[in-house]
Write an enzyme that holds these catalytic residues in place. Structure first.
Site, PDB file in Angstrom:
ATOM      1  N   ARG A 110     -21.185 -28.382 -16.444  1.00  0.00           N
ATOM      2  CA  ARG A 110     -20.436 -28.441 -17.693  1.00  0.00           C
ATOM      3  C   ARG A 110     -20.072 -29.895 -17.951  1.00  0.00           C
ATOM      4  NH1 ARG A 110     -16.292 -23.557 -18.448  1.00  0.00           N
ATOM      5  NH2 ARG A 110     -16.827 -24.055 -20.610  1.00  0.00           N
ATOM      6  N   SER A 111     -19.477 -30.161 -19.089  1.00  0.00           N
ATOM      7  CA  SER A 111     -19.213 -31.555 -19.462  1.00  0.00           C
ATOM      8  C   SER A 111     -18.312 -32.269 -18.468  1.00  0.00           C
ATOM      9  CB  SER A 111     -18.592 -31.611 -20.854  1.00  0.00           C
ATOM     10  OG  SER A 111     -17.375 -30.886 -20.899  1.00  0.00           O
ATOM     11  N   ARG A 170     -23.631 -32.107 -19.296  1.00  0.00           N
ATOM     12  CA  ARG A 170     -24.549 -31.182 -18.641  1.00  0.00           C
ATOM     13  C   ARG A 170     -25.771 -31.939 -18.147  1.00  0.00           C
ATOM     14  NH1 ARG A 170     -25.815 -25.795 -22.106  1.00  0.00           N
ATOM     15  NH2 ARG A 170     -24.023 -26.210 -23.423  1.00  0.00           N
ATOM     16  N   ARG A 178     -25.803 -26.275 -29.033  1.00  0.00           N
ATOM     17  CA  ARG A 178     -26.545 -26.405 -27.783  1.00  0.00           C
ATOM     18  C   ARG A 178     -26.872 -25.015 -27.276  1.00  0.00           C
ATOM     19  NH1 ARG A 178     -23.867 -30.349 -23.516  1.00  0.00           N
ATOM     20  NH2 ARG A 178     -24.486 -31.885 -25.050  1.00  0.00           N
ATOM     21  N   LYS A 188     -38.858 -38.503  -1.726  1.00  0.00           N
ATOM     22  CA  LYS A 188     -39.266 -39.164  -0.483  1.00  0.00           C
ATOM     23  C   LYS A 188     -39.179 -38.235   0.722  1.00  0.00           C
ATOM     24  CE  LYS A 188     -38.168 -43.952  -1.740  1.00  0.00           C
ATOM     25  NZ  LYS A 188     -37.719 -43.758  -3.134  1.00  0.00           N
ATOM     26  N   GLN A 244     -21.946 -22.685 -15.660  1.00  0.00           N
ATOM     27  CA  GLN A 244     -22.144 -22.821 -17.102  1.00  0.00           C
ATOM     28  C   GLN A 244     -22.145 -21.424 -17.726  1.00  0.00           C
ATOM     29  OE1 GLN A 244     -22.495 -23.393 -20.682  1.00  0.00           O
ATOM     30  NE2 GLN A 244     -22.522 -25.341 -19.557  1.00  0.00           N
ATOM     31  N   ALA A 294     -32.365 -43.436   1.685  1.00  0.00           N
ATOM     32  CA  ALA A 294     -33.332 -42.911   0.717  1.00  0.00           C
ATOM     33  C   ALA A 294     -34.351 -41.979   1.356  1.00  0.00           C
ATOM     34  CB  ALA A 294     -34.034 -44.057  -0.006  1.00  0.00           C
ATOM     35  N   HIS A 338     -33.307 -54.639  -2.741  1.00  0.00           N
ATOM     36  CA  HIS A 338     -33.685 -53.428  -3.452  1.00  0.00           C
ATOM     37  C   HIS A 338     -32.893 -53.378  -4.743  1.00  0.00           C
ATOM     38  CE1 HIS A 338     -34.448 -48.797  -3.229  1.00  0.00           C
ATOM     39  NE2 HIS A 338     -35.152 -49.400  -4.155  1.00  0.00           N
TER      40      HIS A 338
END
Length: 436
Positions: free
Chosen positions: A94-95, A307, A72, A278, A102, A249, A166
Site C-alpha cells: 500500500r502507499s 505500491r 487504479r 545473482k 492490499q 550482493a 561500485h
C-alpha cells in the site's frame, strides 16, 4: 477452497481414481500453503503456473461482477501485461508500507507474504536464521531503502563507506539524502582491503563532529578488493551503537560468505542486501533484504513509497519454488567446483604466458595479470561472444579500488552460481588465444 462435484458423471470407481490423481497433483501446492517453506525438491513449471493462477484469481480485477471506478483498478490494454505480471496486475503493498496487505489484491498479498515466508525458510536452509523480505527493486535501491530506514529510526546522517568501486551503493547513499565518508583502501601483496582500525577511526571522528554515522560495508566484490571484515565492523557498530548495513550482493551462493555472515550476526548487523538475480537466477529487478531485527525490516518496508510491481516478487517466488532447497545445495557445490576449475585453468595459462594468477580470497571471481592493455583484451573477448570478464589497468583507481597505482594490469573472470563447465573452459581458451 476448491469443491468440485463430479458425482454421477462417471462410474464411482473411476471418480475415486480421478480424485486420487487430482489430490496427488495438488499435494505439492497444498504443502506450500500449509508449511510455508521452500520445497526440498523443486515444483514443475505446470504446478508453479497453477499455484500462481490460483492466487491471482483472488484479486478483485478478476471478479466478473466487480464495479471498478477507481483510478487504479488493474486495467490493462494487452494480455501480454497479464503474462508479464502473471495476473498480479494490482501489484503489492500500500502507499504507506510495502508489505501491507492490499485490499484490492488478496491473492497478490497472500503471494507476497508466502514469498517472504519461503525466503526465510530458504535462508534457514543455508544456516542463516533471520527474517527476510523480497523487494521489487535491485541491490542499489534496496540499499537505499535500508539507509533511509537507518536515517528514520536512528537519525543516521553520515554513511561511512570502506571504499569499493561500485557505483550502485555510492549512488544509493546520495539517493537516501545522506553524506558519505570514504575510508581508503591499502595494498597488501596482490590484495586491496580497508583496515578495520581506519573504519573505527572514521566512526570516532564523525561522532566527535556531532554526527550520527552508520556503516555500509561490502561483503562481496571483485578481486583484488577483499571483502570487508564484517565481523570486526559488527563489533565496532555494537560498541558505538550505530547501524550496520551489509552489501552482500551475491553472498548466498557460497559458504565462504555465509559463514562470515553467521559470525557477524552475533554482533551488530541491521540488514544485509542481496540480489535475487545473482543468487536465485531470476531476471534483474528484485532484491533480498534480511535481518535479525524484524522491527528494522518493517521500517525498511515503510520507506518504500507507494505500491510496487508484483513481477520481481513473483520472479523470486518462482525461483524458490522451481529450484528447491536440495537442488540449490547442488548448485552451490557446482559453483565451488567451477571456481576451482577456473583457478586451475588460469594458473596454467599464467605459466604459459609469463603472467600471474593473482592472490584472491574471492570464492566467485579470479584475476590473471596480462602484458597488454586489459581493456582491449576484454573488448576482444566480448567480440568473441564471451560476456562477463572485466579488464582493469593498473592506473584505473576506480576499477582497482585503490588510490595508488596497482601492481598489474589484469583480467577478472567469474565462476558464479549457474555457470556451465564448458563456458569456463571456452572462456579461458579464448583468452589464451588473445594473449598468447
Amino acid at each position: 477452497m476448491l469443491d468440485f462435484n463430479v458425482s454421477g458423471l462417471i462410474p464411482k470407481n473411476m471418480e475415486k481414481r480421478g480424485e486420487l490423481v487430482f489430490s496427488e497433483n495438488l499435494k505439492e501446492i497444498e504443502d506450500i500453503f500449509n508449511h510455508r517453506k521452500i520445497p526440498e525438491n523443486g515444483l514443475s513449471n505446470e504446478k508453479i503456473r497453477l499455484f500462481l493462477r490460483f492466487l491471482s484469481m483472488m484479486d478483485t480485477d478478476k471478479d466478473p461482477k466487480s464495479i471498478r471506478i477507481g483510478e487504479r483498478e488493474a486495467r490493462i490494454v494487452s494480455s501480454v501485461h497479464d503474462e508479464l505480471s502473471y495476473g498480479f496486475c494490482h501489484g503489492v503493498g500500500r502507499s504507506g508500507n510495502l508489505i501491507d496487505p492490499q485490499p484490492k489484491a488478496p491473492g497478490a498479498s497472500i503471494m507476497y507474504s508466502l514469498t517472504n515466508k519461503i525466503l526465510e525458510s530458504f535462508l534457514k536452509t543455508l544456516g542463516i536464521d533471520v527474517y527476510g523480505i523480497s523487494t521489487p527493486v535491485s541491490t542499489g535501491m534496496s540499499i537505499s531503502l535500508c539507509l533511509c530506514a537507518a536515517r528514520k529510526k536512528y537519525a543516521s546522517n553520515v554513511v561511512i563507506y570502506p571504499y569499493a568501486a561500485h557505483k550502485s551503493p555510492i549512488k544509493a547513499v546520495s539517493f537516501a539524502g545522506m553524506k558519505m565518508r570514504l575510508v581508503e583502501t591499502v595494498l597488501d601483496g596482490d590484495k586491496v582491503y580497508v583496515p578495520v582500525e581506519e573504519i573505527e577511526s572514521a566512526v570516532k571522528k564523525e561522532i566527535e563532529l556531532g554526527n550520527n554515522p552508520c556503516i555500509l560495508s561490502t561483503l562481496t566484490f571483485f578481486p583484488p578488493r577483499n571483502s570487508d571484515d564484517i565481523l570486526e565492523i559488527s563489533k565496532i557498530c555494537e560498541i558505538y551503537d550505530i547501524p550496520h548495513i551489509v552489501n552482500g550482493a551475491y553472498a548466498l551462493q557460497n559458504n565462504f560468505y555465509i559463514e562470515k555472515l553467521k559470525k557477524a550476526f552475533k554482533y551488530r548487523i541491521d540488514a544485509v542486501v542481496s540480489s535475487s538475480d545473482k543468487n536465485l537466477l531470476t531476471p534483474i529487478g528484485g532484491g533480498i533484504i534480511f535481518s535479525k531485527n524484524q522491527d528494522f525490516l518493517k521500517e525498511i518496508s515503510h520507506c518504500y513509497p507507494g505500491r510496487a510491481s508484483a513481477t520481481p516478487i513473483v520472479s523470486t517466488l518462482v525461483s524458490l519454488l522451481s529450484i528447491g532447497s536440495k537442488n540449490y545445495i547442488e548448485l552451490m557445490k557446482n559453483q565451488k567446483s567451477s571456481k576451482k576449475l577456473l583457478d586451475d585453468l588460469l594458473y596454467d595459462l599464467s605459466k604459459k604466458t609469463g603472467n600471474k594468477l593473482l592472490d584472491s580470497e574471492s570464492p566467485i571471481a579470479s584475476c590473471i595479470s596480462v602484458n597488454s592493455n586489459p581493456v582491449e583484451i576484454a573488448a576482444k573477448l566480448y567480440n568473441l561472444r564471451v560476456t562477463g570478464p572485466r579488464g582493469v589497468t593498473k592506473t584505473d583507481k576506480f576499477g582497482n579500488c585503490y588510490t595508488g597505482n596497482y601492481i598489474y594490469d589484469y583480467i577478472v573472470m567469474n565462476a558464479a552460481i549457474g555457470v556451465k563447465t564448458e563456458d569456463v573452459v571456452n572462456a579461458v581458451d579464448k583468452l589464451e588465444k588473445i594473449i598468447l
